[in-house]
Write a protein that holds these residues in place. Structure first.
Motif, PDB file in Angstrom:
ATOM      1  N   GLU A  38      22.407  51.026   4.323  1.00  0.00           N
ATOM      2  CA  GLU A  38      21.591  52.093   5.169  1.00  0.00           C
ATOM      3  C   GLU A  38      21.230  53.273   4.539  1.00  0.00           C
ATOM      4  OE1 GLU A  38      24.631  51.258   9.060  1.00  0.00           O
ATOM      5  OE2 GLU A  38      24.605  52.865   8.057  1.00  0.00           O
ATOM      6  N   VAL A  98      17.216  50.014   7.224  1.00  0.00           N
ATOM      7  CA  VAL A  98      18.706  49.325   6.746  1.00  0.00           C
ATOM      8  C   VAL A  98      18.084  47.974   5.955  1.00  0.00           C
ATOM      9  CG1 VAL A  98      20.433  47.805   7.492  1.00  0.00           C
ATOM     10  CG2 VAL A  98      19.688  50.134   8.875  1.00  0.00           C
ATOM     11  N   ARG A 113      29.600  46.632   4.713  1.00  0.00           N
ATOM     12  CA  ARG A 113      30.417  45.494   3.872  1.00  0.00           C
ATOM     13  C   ARG A 113      31.451  45.026   5.021  1.00  0.00           C
ATOM     14  NH1 ARG A 113      31.789  45.754  -2.134  1.00  0.00           N
ATOM     15  NH2 ARG A 113      29.650  45.609  -2.162  1.00  0.00           N
ATOM     16  N   GLY A 116      25.494  39.726   1.801  1.00  0.00           N
ATOM     17  CA  GLY A 116      25.867  39.952   3.392  1.00  0.00           C
ATOM     18  C   GLY A 116      26.236  41.481   3.795  1.00  0.00           C
ATOM     19  N   ASP A 117      26.073  42.252   2.382  1.00  0.00           N
ATOM     20  CA  ASP A 117      26.012  43.893   2.462  1.00  0.00           C
ATOM     21  C   ASP A 117      24.838  44.228   2.938  1.00  0.00           C
ATOM     22  OD1 ASP A 117      28.498  43.990   1.248  1.00  0.00           O
ATOM     23  OD2 ASP A 117      27.626  44.749  -0.857  1.00  0.00           O
ATOM     24  N   LYS A 118      24.981  45.364   3.888  1.00  0.00           N
ATOM     25  CA  LYS A 118      23.772  46.166   4.528  1.00  0.00           C
ATOM     26  C   LYS A 118      23.773  47.546   3.696  1.00  0.00           C
ATOM     27  CE  LYS A 118      23.598  44.077   8.984  1.00  0.00           C
ATOM     28  NZ  LYS A 118      24.433  44.040  10.038  1.00  0.00           N
ATOM     29  N   GLU A 132      19.042  44.437   4.110  1.00  0.00           N
ATOM     30  CA  GLU A 132      20.087  43.596   4.059  1.00  0.00           C
ATOM     31  C   GLU A 132      20.224  42.658   2.860  1.00  0.00           C
ATOM     32  OE1 GLU A 132      20.892  41.299   7.524  1.00  0.00           O
ATOM     33  OE2 GLU A 132      20.062  43.032   8.807  1.00  0.00           O
TER      34      GLU A 132
END
Ligand code: HEC
Ligand code: HEC
Ligand code: HEC
Ligand code: HEC
Ligand code: HEC
Length: 369
Positions: free
Chosen positions: A332, A366, A274, A328-330, A368
């Motif tokens: 993984e 990943v 984040r 906007g968070d990724k 998004e």
């Protein structure tokens, strides 16, 4: 002279009846099947012996057959081309794998595998029936060119075609308490996904130096030790977002549990990125623990499965994370495994061995938001 000859014949056939054959060395195949040989050479089938496989050796060193009997019953699957396999398999005999015996160190050799005629199903573990014809190697051809070395006009064998060839050693192994130490579901079908189609995909390069074929089936036997990248496509990772939590889905498309040997442990690692902030989530473990009296135990002691969170055949598992994701968070996601459960490292004296301690990354993705 005549008497001696008869005696040799008699003792030879007695050995043959017990299933001891002599097999051409894998080196013999190298000149013509160079690429197949190179792939095989680094595979676990060529390295299945205590001298070449440290993890196998660590377990074998503690096994009662080693400590008390000096006998290697494991040879049935780990050194099946051994010239004294009958002794390894017989109670009361002493026979262990030797560094300087080529037939021991050959592992699951080319000629051994290609002489499996059929498989007998048994409760404890199955048995490979070996053809006595020395140079007739089974495969999938119903016609072909002749080889200067062996017979290949007609090699087709249903077990090579439907993948069942592998189940003589891989289907299951039961211990004294009747517990299946390992089980591999074996619903193989010709044409459909089976042991051979998934683990021996077609790759570039001719079948032999003599042939004009452009591909051959991969003999590096992709698995937990080697070439696991070739199996990535059979496990899907996906993300489902809800208002106050999210789910990571792991779908195992293999026809058997994700990992099979009870020493293994798979780990799902999830981290949210984040902005500048890294938010690692709790690891999720997939493991099958065998044991006795409520405690984990070695395969020959265990009489029950204490816990089984391993991803099963064809299972789609949802793992929940109680975090509400923001735009906007990724996320993984990493799926990987240890060949040896970290808890078993010390008892097996493997804590300083990289092959046993390292984390194998199987698949990473990943997402998004
Ligand atoms: C019925 C056939 C069979 C017999 C008998 C057998 N094994 Fe195995 N073993 C296998 C197969 C197949 C594998 C590969 C399994 C996998 O990777 O999931 C294996 C893998 C292993 C591994 C994991 C090795 C590694 O590098 O990760 C260990 C340890 C092991 N065996 C120990 C033993 C010992 C000790 C014995 C004898 C007491 C034995 N096995 C007897 C078939 C057998
Ligand atoms: C002198 C060369 C030569 C040697 C040595 C040799 N092969 Fe072959 N082999 C061939 C040729 C040629 C083919 C035909 C396939 C092609 O190249 O298209 C073939 C095909 C095969 C096939 C395919 C059968 C099928 O149904 O697809 C198998 C299995 C095989 N060989 C096993 C072996 C094994 C095991 C060894 C060692 C013990 C060995 N070969 C040694 C030349 C050789
Ligand atoms: C004679 C017994 C035997 C047969 C037949 C056999 N295997 Fe194996 N296989 C083993 C043993 C033993 C091991 C474990 C070796 C070790 O780790 O020391 C193994 C290991 C493997 C592994 C694990 C490799 C890794 O990187 O961890 C795969 C995958 C595999 N075999 C696939 C197959 C397939 C596919 C077939 C059929 C085409 C097959 N095996 C036939 C005995 C056999
Ligand atoms: C749909 C594809 C697929 C089929 C069919 C399949 N496998 Fe697998 N196999 C996988 C995947 C995926 C893995 C896990 C990834 C890894 O070990 O790298 C795996 C892992 C393995 C392993 C290593 C497990 C461990 O714990 O070390 C062995 C041994 C194995 N398979 C043997 C077999 C045998 C024998 C068959 C046939 C009875 C078979 N597989 C059928 C996809 C498949
Ligand atoms: C664990 C068993 C196993 C071992 C060990 C093994 N093979 Fe194979 N091999 C197979 C199977 C199964 C096939 C058939 C796959 C198919 O055609 O779909 C095959 C196919 C082949 C073919 C035909 C390839 C093609 O693409 O048509 C050749 C040649 C061959 N093997 C040679 C060898 C040689 C040489 C070695 C040793 C260096 C070896 N094999 C070791 C199981 C094995």
């Amino acid at each position: 002279m005549k008497i001696l000859f008869v005696m040799i014949l008699v003792s030879f056939s007695a050995i043959a009846n017990d299933g001891v054959y002599s097999f051409a060395k894998s080196d013999t195949c190298k000149a013509c099947h160079t690429q197949i040989f190179d792939e095989f050479f680094s595979s676990m089938h060529a390295n299945s012996t205590p001298q070449k496989d440290m993890i196998h050796n660590a377990v074998w060193s503690k096994h009662p057959q080693n400590v008390k009997q000096n006998r290697y019953g494991c040879g049935k699957c780990h050194t099946p081309a051994a010239d004294n396999l009958d002794k390894m398999m017989a109670k009361g005999q002493q026979a262990i794998p030797m560094q300087d015996n080529e037939t021991h160190q050959a592992g699951i050799s080319c000629a051994y595998c290609h002489r499996i005629k059929s498989i007998q199903l048994h409760q404890k573990s199955n048995i490979n029936v070996i053809s006595s014809a020395e140079k007739h190697y089974f495969g999938t051809r119903d016609s072909g060119v002749t080889s200067p070395y062996h017979e290949i006009i007609k090699t087709d064998n249903e077990h090579f075609k439907n993948g069942n060839l592998c189940i003589g050693c891989h289907s299951h192994k039961q211990n004294k308490s009747g517990l299946n130490v390992c089980t591999t579901e074996i619903q193989n079908t010709e044409g459909g996904p089976n042991c051979v189609s998934c683990h021996m995909p077609k790759v570039k390069g001719g079948v032999s130096q003599i042939s004009t074929t452009k591909t051959h089936v991969f003999h590096g036997f992709s698995g937990a030790h080697n070439h696991s990248n070739l199996l990535q496509q059979y496990v899907d990772l996906s993300l489902y977002i809800h208002s106050n939590h999210f789910l990571v889905m792991v779908e195992n498309q293999a026809s058997h549990a994700f990992l099979l040997h009870p020493l293994r442990v798979a780990v799902l690692k999830v981290r949210i990125v984040r902005g500048e902030k890294l938010m690692p989530q709790k690891n999720e473990l997939f493991v099958r623990v065998i044991g006795k009296d409520g405690k984990p135990a070695m395969p020959w002691v265990a009489n029950t499965t204490l816990k089984d969170s391993m991803l099963k055949a064809k299972e789609k598992r949802a793992v929940k994370y109680n975090v509400s994701l923001q735009k906007g968070d990724k996320v993984e996601v990493v799926l990987g495994y240890y060949l040896v459960n970290p808890k078993a490292l010390k008892p097996l004296k493997l804590q300083n061995e990289k092959v046993a301690t390292e984390f194998h990354l199987f698949k990473q993705q990943v997402f998004e938001f």
